[in-house]
Design an enzyme around this catalytic site. Structure first.
Site, mmCIF file in Angstrom:
data_model
loop_
_atom_site.group_PDB
_atom_site.id
_atom_site.type_symbol
_atom_site.label_atom_id
_atom_site.label_comp_id
_atom_site.label_asym_id
_atom_site.label_seq_id
_atom_site.Cartn_x
_atom_site.Cartn_y
_atom_site.Cartn_z
ATOM 1 N N CYS A 151 -5.337 10.263 8.017
ATOM 2 C CA CYS A 151 -4.104 10.916 8.482
ATOM 3 C C CYS A 151 -4.050 11.853 9.802
ATOM 4 O O CYS A 151 -3.667 11.900 10.693
ATOM 5 C CB CYS A 151 -3.369 11.603 7.514
ATOM 6 S SG CYS A 151 -4.100 12.542 6.500
ATOM 7 N N HIS A 248 1.520 16.792 9.994
ATOM 8 C CA HIS A 248 0.413 17.308 10.171
ATOM 9 C C HIS A 248 0.453 18.101 11.641
ATOM 10 O O HIS A 248 0.789 17.350 12.785
ATOM 11 C CB HIS A 248 -0.972 16.631 10.164
ATOM 12 C CG HIS A 248 -1.497 16.214 8.763
ATOM 13 N ND1 HIS A 248 -0.764 16.640 7.848
ATOM 14 C CD2 HIS A 248 -2.184 15.195 8.528
ATOM 15 C CE1 HIS A 248 -1.221 16.131 6.793
ATOM 16 N NE2 HIS A 248 -2.312 15.219 7.168
HETATM 17 N N1 LIG Z 1 -1.525 10.796 1.464
HETATM 18 C C1 LIG Z 1 -1.680 10.544 2.758
HETATM 19 O O1 LIG Z 1 -1.267 11.312 3.620
HETATM 20 C C2 LIG Z 1 -2.851 9.699 3.257
HETATM 21 C C3 LIG Z 1 -3.210 9.645 4.668
HETATM 22 C C4 LIG Z 1 -4.071 8.447 5.015
HETATM 23 C C5 LIG Z 1 -4.727 7.970 4.248
HETATM 24 N N2 LIG Z 1 -4.928 8.235 2.895
HETATM 25 C C6 LIG Z 1 -5.684 7.931 1.628
HETATM 26 O O2 LIG Z 1 -4.895 6.622 0.924
HETATM 27 C C7 LIG Z 1 -5.417 6.425 -0.255
HETATM 28 C C8 LIG Z 1 -4.300 6.771 -1.219
HETATM 29 O O3 LIG Z 1 -3.778 8.004 -1.002
HETATM 30 P P1 LIG Z 1 -2.635 8.785 -1.832
HETATM 31 O O4 LIG Z 1 -2.476 10.020 -1.272
HETATM 32 O O5 LIG Z 1 -1.521 7.642 -1.905
HETATM 33 O O6 LIG Z 1 -3.298 8.725 -3.321
HETATM 34 P P2 LIG Z 1 -2.383 9.152 -4.867
HETATM 35 O O7 LIG Z 1 -1.219 9.532 -4.549
HETATM 36 O O8 LIG Z 1 -3.452 9.777 -5.686
HETATM 37 O O9 LIG Z 1 -2.522 7.472 -5.127
HETATM 38 C C9 LIG Z 1 -3.586 6.769 -5.519
HETATM 39 C C10 LIG Z 1 -2.989 5.105 -6.124
HETATM 40 O O10 LIG Z 1 -4.357 4.580 -6.693
HETATM 41 C C11 LIG Z 1 -4.195 4.154 -8.024
HETATM 42 N N3 LIG Z 1 -5.505 4.062 -8.508
HETATM 43 C C12 LIG Z 1 -5.937 5.014 -9.136
HETATM 44 N N4 LIG Z 1 -7.024 4.455 -9.918
HETATM 45 C C13 LIG Z 1 -6.891 3.092 -9.810
HETATM 46 C C14 LIG Z 1 -7.832 2.213 -10.469
HETATM 47 N N5 LIG Z 1 -8.698 2.325 -11.193
HETATM 48 N N6 LIG Z 1 -7.437 0.979 -10.292
HETATM 49 C C15 LIG Z 1 -6.171 0.669 -9.474
HETATM 50 N N7 LIG Z 1 -5.586 1.529 -8.883
HETATM 51 C C16 LIG Z 1 -5.810 2.682 -9.168
HETATM 52 C C17 LIG Z 1 -2.816 5.132 -8.611
HETATM 53 O O11 LIG Z 1 -2.202 4.384 -9.526
HETATM 54 P P3 LIG Z 1 -1.718 4.843 -10.919
HETATM 55 O O12 LIG Z 1 -0.475 5.788 -10.565
HETATM 56 O O13 LIG Z 1 -1.739 3.820 -11.833
HETATM 57 O O14 LIG Z 1 -2.823 6.020 -11.359
HETATM 58 C C18 LIG Z 1 -2.166 5.279 -7.213
HETATM 59 O O15 LIG Z 1 -1.234 4.171 -7.076
HETATM 60 C C19 LIG Z 1 -6.545 7.492 -0.389
HETATM 61 O O16 LIG Z 1 -7.850 6.608 -0.130
HETATM 62 C C20 LIG Z 1 -6.266 8.619 0.561
HETATM 63 O O17 LIG Z 1 -7.628 9.130 1.098
HETATM 64 C C21 LIG Z 1 -3.890 9.176 2.310
#
Ligand SMILES: NC(=O)c1ccc[n+]([C@@H]2O[C@H](COP(=O)([O-])OP(=O)(O)OC[C@H]3O[C@@H](n4cnc5c(N)ncnc54)[C@H](OP(=O)(O)O)[C@@H]3O)[C@@H](O)[C@H]2O)c1
Length: 357
Positions: A151, A248
């Site tokens: 991001c 950010h």
């Molecule tokens: N947040 C940002 O601004 C941002 C920006 C760029 C990139 N990213 C990247 O995008 C990705 C997601 O980030 P996030 O911030 O959205 O994370 P998050 O809020 O922690 O969400 C994680 C997701 O993954 C699912 N998950 C976890 N374990 C799993 C499994 N074993 N099998 C299938 N699904 C599973 C979770 O489902 P449950 O709810 O069922 O646990 C949830 O839907 C990460 O790789 C992060 O580095 C994030």
């Protein structure tokens, strides 16, 4: 006959996943079709499975969809799959989807460094998608992965790329970030007690991502269609977490390689004039203006400026000369829109316009 494309979302319950749900809900080209998350959420309606944390309510088209496990067999009918999966699990799952012939647009870090995977911030290097087009044509294979950047990288590369396009190589970049808490995701996320009245001067892995991903995104396509890094540019990053919900902010200094430096006014004009491919193609989510140059002394600010053009535009302010480098300025980007889900949507819209979906 329906002309919309069926979209799946992996990690649909998370921070990025929820943004995908919002951005896809009323999309003219894509319909929400399948939602995947962990076995903790699978089998429940989306409304019951998700802990919804957006200011807008859950879109009607998502509430009654039943969340499934992230298995390719569940998503075979999808034309495109957006992944907001935790990186601990994204590697294996996205690979299985690709090998099953699915198009995956990923927010996770797992494949960003793969030499054959495009790492795309659609406001600046959608030309890297042409590699996928050639490969699909040559190999007649449909499955592929395209990665979004980290991001904080998404905000940085847009003004850098616009300035390189106008004035030539930039040799040195320093960037100090002030990053929102939504960038850390929801599980476990940043604890309120840790961030309240505080700044955390460390985000695991973030500085390395900014320093490396910037070079791949602003790099070139080699003759064998692999991605060559922009090796003549040094990037030094320092990353901080601050008590802001979304957006950010980045304090950037740059040095041009050319001895013929532009003026501050020429730098501002180049940023204002920059037009990206998704605008030219008429992608529905493309910003009206890629880079807004703000003249007020105290802008951009996350709360006031992050939603410009629905979070798809970048704001730049305080452009001035730098006594050590050549110029310095402040960049603001919406981390879950152009820094995550919105980039994914814009990539898919570009693929759609180019006949790749
Ligand atoms: N947040 C940002 O601004 C941002 C920006 C760029 C990139 N990213 C990247 O995008 C990705 C997601 O980030 P996030 O911030 O959205 O994370 P998050 O809020 O922690 O969400 C994680 C997701 O993954 C699912 N998950 C976890 N374990 C799993 C499994 N074993 N099998 C299938 N699904 C599973 C979770 O489902 P449950 O709810 O069922 O646990 C949830 O839907 C990460 O790789 C992060 O580095 C994030």
């Amino acid at each position: 006959m329906t002309t919309t494309k069926k979209a799946g979302v992996l990690g649909a319950t998370g921070s990025v996943g929820q943004k995908f749900i919002l951005l896809l809900a009323e999309h003219p080209d894509f319909e929400l079709y399948k939602l995947g998350a962990s076995s903790r959420s699978a089998g429940r309606s989306y409304a019951k499975a998700v802990k919804w944390r957006q200011t807008a309510t859950i879109p009607q088209s998502a509430t009654e969809l039943v969340v499934v496990e992230c298995k390719a067999s569940e998503f075979v009918d999808c034309d495109v799959v957006f992944s907001g999966l935790d990186s601990d699990v994204a590697g294996d799952i996205e690979k299985e989807f690709k090998e099953s012939g699915l198009v995956v647009i990923s927010n996770a870090k797992n494949y960003r460094r793969a030499p054959d995977v495009p790492l795309v911030v659609p406001l600046i290097n959608s030309s890297h998608l042409d590699v996928v087009a050639r490969r699909v044509k040559q190999e007649k294979k449909q499955g592929f992965i395209i990665c979004n950047s980290n991001c904080s990288t998404a905000g940085l590369v847009v003004p850098l790329g616009a300035l390189i396009a106008k004035f030539g190589d930039i040799s040195d970049v320093t960037v100090t970030t002030l990053q929102a808490i939504s960038g850390a995701g929801f599980s476990p996320g940043v604890l309120g007690f840790d961030i309240l009245d505080n700044v955390i001067p460390y985000i695991s892995g973030e500085e390395e991502k900014l320093e490396w991903e910037t070079k791949k995104i602003l790099g070139s396509i080699a003759e064998d269609d692999s991605f060559a890094l922009r090796s003549n540019m040094t990037v030094s990053a320092q990353c901080n977490r601050v008590a802001v919900s979304d957006g950010h902010l980045e304090c950037v200094s740059i040095k041009f390689a050319t001895p013929n430096k532009p003026s501050v006014e020429e730098v501002k004009q180049a940023l204002r004039d920059y037009v990206c491919e998704s605008q030219k193609l008429g992608c529905p989510s493309a910003p009206k203006q890629c880079i807004y140059v703000l003249e007020e002394d105290d802008r951009p600010q996350p709360r006031l400026d992050r939603n410009r053009d629905n979070g798809y535009a970048i704001s730049v302010g305080r452009v001035r000369e730098d006594p050590v480098f050549d110029f310095k300025f402040i960049v603001l980007s919406h981390n879950t829109v152009i820094g995550a889900a919105g980039s994914g949507i814009l990539i898919a819209e570009t693929l759609f316009k180019k006949g790749l979906l």
